[in-house]
Design an enzyme around this catalytic site. Structure first.
Site, PDB file in Angstrom:
ATOM      1  N   THR A  56       0.860  -1.188   0.000  1.00 43.98           N
ATOM      2  CA  THR A  56       0.000   0.000   0.000  1.00 43.98           C
ATOM      3  C   THR A  56       0.891   1.232   0.000  1.00 43.98           C
ATOM      4  O   THR A  56       2.117   1.120  -0.041  1.00 43.98           O
ATOM      5  CB  THR A  56      -0.905   0.025   1.244  1.00 43.98           C
ATOM      6  OG1 THR A  56      -0.101   0.339   2.402  1.00 43.98           O
ATOM      7  CG2 THR A  56      -1.594  -1.319   1.456  1.00 43.98           C
ATOM      8  N   CYS A  57       0.273   2.414   0.078  1.00 44.56           N
ATOM      9  CA  CYS A  57       1.082   3.636   0.077  1.00 44.56           C
ATOM     10  C   CYS A  57       1.928   3.749   1.335  1.00 44.56           C
ATOM     11  O   CYS A  57       2.949   4.433   1.336  1.00 44.56           O
ATOM     12  CB  CYS A  57       0.189   4.868  -0.068  1.00 44.56           C
ATOM     13  SG  CYS A  57      -1.062   5.031   1.232  1.00 44.56           S
ATOM     14  N   ARG A  59       3.004   0.899   3.271  1.00 44.33           N
ATOM     15  CA  ARG A  59       3.777  -0.285   3.645  1.00 44.33           C
ATOM     16  C   ARG A  59       3.922  -1.250   2.483  1.00 44.33           C
ATOM     17  O   ARG A  59       3.096  -1.293   1.569  1.00 44.33           O
ATOM     18  CB  ARG A  59       3.100  -0.992   4.814  1.00 44.33           C
ATOM     19  CG  ARG A  59       1.810  -1.687   4.468  1.00 44.33           C
ATOM     20  CD  ARG A  59       1.129  -2.293   5.693  1.00 44.33           C
ATOM     21  NE  ARG A  59       0.701  -1.273   6.630  1.00 44.33           N
ATOM     22  CZ  ARG A  59       1.250  -1.066   7.824  1.00 44.33           C
ATOM     23  NH1 ARG A  59       2.223  -1.855   8.249  1.00 44.33           N
ATOM     24  NH2 ARG A  59       0.822  -0.113   8.610  1.00 44.33           N
ATOM     25  N   SER A 119      -1.446   1.761  11.469  1.00 36.82           N
ATOM     26  CA  SER A 119      -1.640   2.683  10.346  1.00 36.82           C
ATOM     27  C   SER A 119      -1.232   4.101  10.717  1.00 36.82           C
ATOM     28  O   SER A 119      -1.203   4.467  11.895  1.00 36.82           O
ATOM     29  CB  SER A 119      -3.101   2.680   9.902  1.00 36.82           C
ATOM     30  OG  SER A 119      -3.496   1.420   9.437  1.00 36.82           O
ATOM     31  N   GLN A 126      -9.520   1.400   5.680  1.00 38.07           N
ATOM     32  CA  GLN A 126      -9.123   0.992   4.333  1.00 38.07           C
ATOM     33  C   GLN A 126      -8.136  -0.174   4.322  1.00 38.07           C
ATOM     34  O   GLN A 126      -8.174  -1.018   3.436  1.00 38.07           O
ATOM     35  CB  GLN A 126      -8.514   2.177   3.561  1.00 38.07           C
ATOM     36  CG  GLN A 126      -9.502   3.215   3.100  1.00 38.07           C
ATOM     37  CD  GLN A 126      -9.811   4.228   4.178  1.00 38.07           C
ATOM     38  OE1 GLN A 126      -9.135   4.270   5.208  1.00 38.07           O
ATOM     39  NE2 GLN A 126     -10.836   5.038   3.977  1.00 38.07           N
ATOM     40  N   GLN A 130      -7.621  -3.600   1.897  1.00 37.59           N
ATOM     41  CA  GLN A 130      -6.396  -3.807   1.138  1.00 37.59           C
ATOM     42  C   GLN A 130      -5.760  -5.148   1.483  1.00 37.59           C
ATOM     43  O   GLN A 130      -5.242  -5.845   0.609  1.00 37.59           O
ATOM     44  CB  GLN A 130      -5.418  -2.654   1.431  1.00 37.59           C
ATOM     45  CG  GLN A 130      -5.878  -1.316   0.869  1.00 37.59           C
ATOM     46  CD  GLN A 130      -5.072  -0.150   1.418  1.00 37.59           C
ATOM     47  OE1 GLN A 130      -4.614  -0.164   2.559  1.00 37.59           O
ATOM     48  NE2 GLN A 130      -4.895   0.881   0.605  1.00 37.59           N
ATOM     49  N   GLY A 199      -6.821   9.844 -10.963  1.00 38.52           N
ATOM     50  CA  GLY A 199      -7.096   8.477 -10.546  1.00 38.52           C
ATOM     51  C   GLY A 199      -8.582   8.327 -10.257  1.00 38.52           C
ATOM     52  O   GLY A 199      -9.324   9.324 -10.216  1.00 38.52           O
ATOM     53  N   GLY A 201      -9.599   5.500  -7.958  1.00 39.76           N
ATOM     54  CA  GLY A 201      -9.663   4.421  -6.977  1.00 39.76           C
ATOM     55  C   GLY A 201     -10.348   4.845  -5.692  1.00 39.76           C
ATOM     56  O   GLY A 201     -10.924   5.931  -5.586  1.00 39.76           O
ATOM     57  N   MET A 203      -9.149   5.714  -2.709  1.00 38.44           N
ATOM     58  CA  MET A 203      -8.640   6.890  -2.020  1.00 38.44           C
ATOM     59  C   MET A 203      -9.099   8.175  -2.695  1.00 38.44           C
ATOM     60  O   MET A 203      -9.494   9.148  -2.035  1.00 38.44           O
ATOM     61  CB  MET A 203      -7.108   6.839  -1.955  1.00 38.44           C
ATOM     62  CG  MET A 203      -6.488   8.030  -1.227  1.00 38.44           C
ATOM     63  SD  MET A 203      -7.089   8.234   0.467  1.00 38.44           S
ATOM     64  CE  MET A 203      -6.225   6.905   1.276  1.00 38.44           C
TER      65      MET A 203
END
Length: 429
Positions: A56-57, A59, A119, A126, A130, A199, A201, A203
């Site tokens: 993810t953004c 990790r 997080s 979220q 994921q 984008g 998605g 987010m």
């Protein structure tokens, strides 16, 4: 079986390194297959291996389960080397930023991640979606076996329990809300600004919803697939454009929020310089939520551009943490209890081969005595005599091993056996 979690996240590595270790969404399955092959190539003695990758953004983590003679240290070392090799990074450059968690620490970490305790936004929901998607991809690629499948099923159950029985997610400040707050520091009224989202998605949809709630002057969705962009734009009463139109239209927007899965920057320094010139140096607020980044880092050096990365929003999303310490303590207690339950299951799995051997040897003994009894009956022996012989024969065979072990043992070993055998055979002492 060695369970490990190896990775980097927002607390151990800057975004400039995280983007180099990120796995594109369409390559997760291939990467899982590569990880399993890596174990086989570098440790041929591995007879079972499992792998799953979460990227993810914030990790990138690889969860693995393998039988390795070198134990957990070998498992961690192999996994860390795989991450470096796959991304063509020097191992010595990557290793200082990696965390490597063995056995129950790996399980505890997975539980905490899914529950939102690890997080940037404490309690954010979220990450659970994921992680579920990562597990689906790993399963489709053949990466899940008995251990990881069980671990992740328990992970999702723990996350559900934490979210339903604690206030861990209450009053959390999301990345989307933080973006709105930051933009309000640059522009007095969001209602007078044109906002561009790059984008389409989850987010971006979340961010767009927050800005729409502030009655932004206009909302535009730029996406590689125009149809998907139009769908989101229609829900938000905005419009959509193609990514290819960005160079000509960027100057129209005061606020730009980007979050795509592109492996290369979408907005470069030159494009922004031309946009700023066309805007006659009117300020532009930009938020890059993507990893790898969508906007070249050099853009942040321009005087009239306020560029924030996903890491820059960290200070904003930490608000309210102190008020949720009680919820955190509750969540940690739930997780700890579930970790111990899972590790008990893992330990129980370790004796499965022994139990199978006992069943097989017992069945062999039974068949020998049964065949002997049948032969006696065929010769016309009395049935009571045959049953007596059958029972005595089975008893003798089952007791032979323990009796022999007890007779051959000495000292402390004999004392341990003497204490153990009554438990196994329920004898009276």
């Amino acid at each position: 079986m060695q369970l490990v979690a190896v990775g980097i996240n927002h607390t151990t590595a800057p975004v400039s390194l995280r983007e180099k270790v990120a796995f594109p969404a369409d390559q997760i399955g291939q990467a899982v297959a590569s990880a399993r092959a890596w174990y086989g190539n570098h440790a041929p003695e591995v007879y079972s291996d499992e792998a799953a990758i979460l990227s993810t953004c914030n990790r990138t983590e690889l969860y693995a389960a393998s039988h390795l003679p070198g134990g957990v240290n070998e498992a961690i070392d192999l996994t860390a080397h795989f991450l470096a090799d796959y991304h063509q990074l020097p191992y010595s450059d990557l290793r200082p930023y990696l965390y490597a968690l063995p056995q129950e620490n790996a399980v505890r970490h997975a539980f905490r991640v899914a529950s939102g305790l690890d997080s940037m936004v404490l309690g954010e929901p979220q990450i659970l979606g994921q992680m579920k998607n990562a597990v689906r991809q790993a399963d489709a690629a053949g990466g899940l076996g008995t251990y990881l499948h069980q671990m992740f099923q328990r992970t999702f159950a723990v996350a559900k329990e934490v979210r339903s029985t604690t206030q861990i997610g209450a009053h959390s400040v999301s990345m989307a809300a933080a973006a709105v707050r930051l933009s309000e520091r640059i522009f007095d009224k969001i209602s007078e600004q044109n906002v561009l989202f790059i984008g389409a998605g989850e987010m971006i949809e979340l961010c767009a919803t927050h800005f729409a709630a502030q009655n932004a002057k206009s909302l535009t969705i730029a996406n590689r697939t125009l149809e998907r962009g139009e769908t989101l734009a229609h829900r938000l009463h905005g419009k959509s454009i193609r990514l290819a139109d960005l160079p000509d239209q960027l100057a129209q927007y005061d606020i730009v929020i980007s979050s795509t899965a592109s492996s290369l920057p979408i907005i470069g320094l030159g494009m922004v310089e031309r946009a700023i010139k066309a805007r006659k140096h009117k300020p532009m607020f930009m938020v890059d939520l993507a990893v790898p980044r969508d906007i070249e880092a050099e853009v942040g050096r321009l005087n009239d551009v306020f560029l924030y990365t996903v890491d820059d929003l960290g200070a904003f999303v930490q608000s309210g943490v102190e008020n949720r310490q009680a919820a955190v303590a509750q969540a940690e207690a739930i997780i700890e209890h579930r970790v111990q339950a899972f590790m008990h299951w893992v330990d129980a799995r370790a004796v499965v081969p022994l139990i199978q051997d006992l069943h097989e040897s017992s069945e062999a003994m039974r068949m020998v005595e049964l065949e002997r009894a049948r032969r006696l009956l065929e010769r016309g022996e009395d049935i009571d005599t045959v049953l007596e012989a059958l029972s005595r024969g089975l008893t003798a065979k089952f007791l032979h091993g323990p009796q022999q072990a007890l007779n051959n043992a000495q000292g402390d070993e004999r004392a341990r056996l003497a204490a153990l055998l009554p438990q196994l055979f329920r004898t009276k002492r």
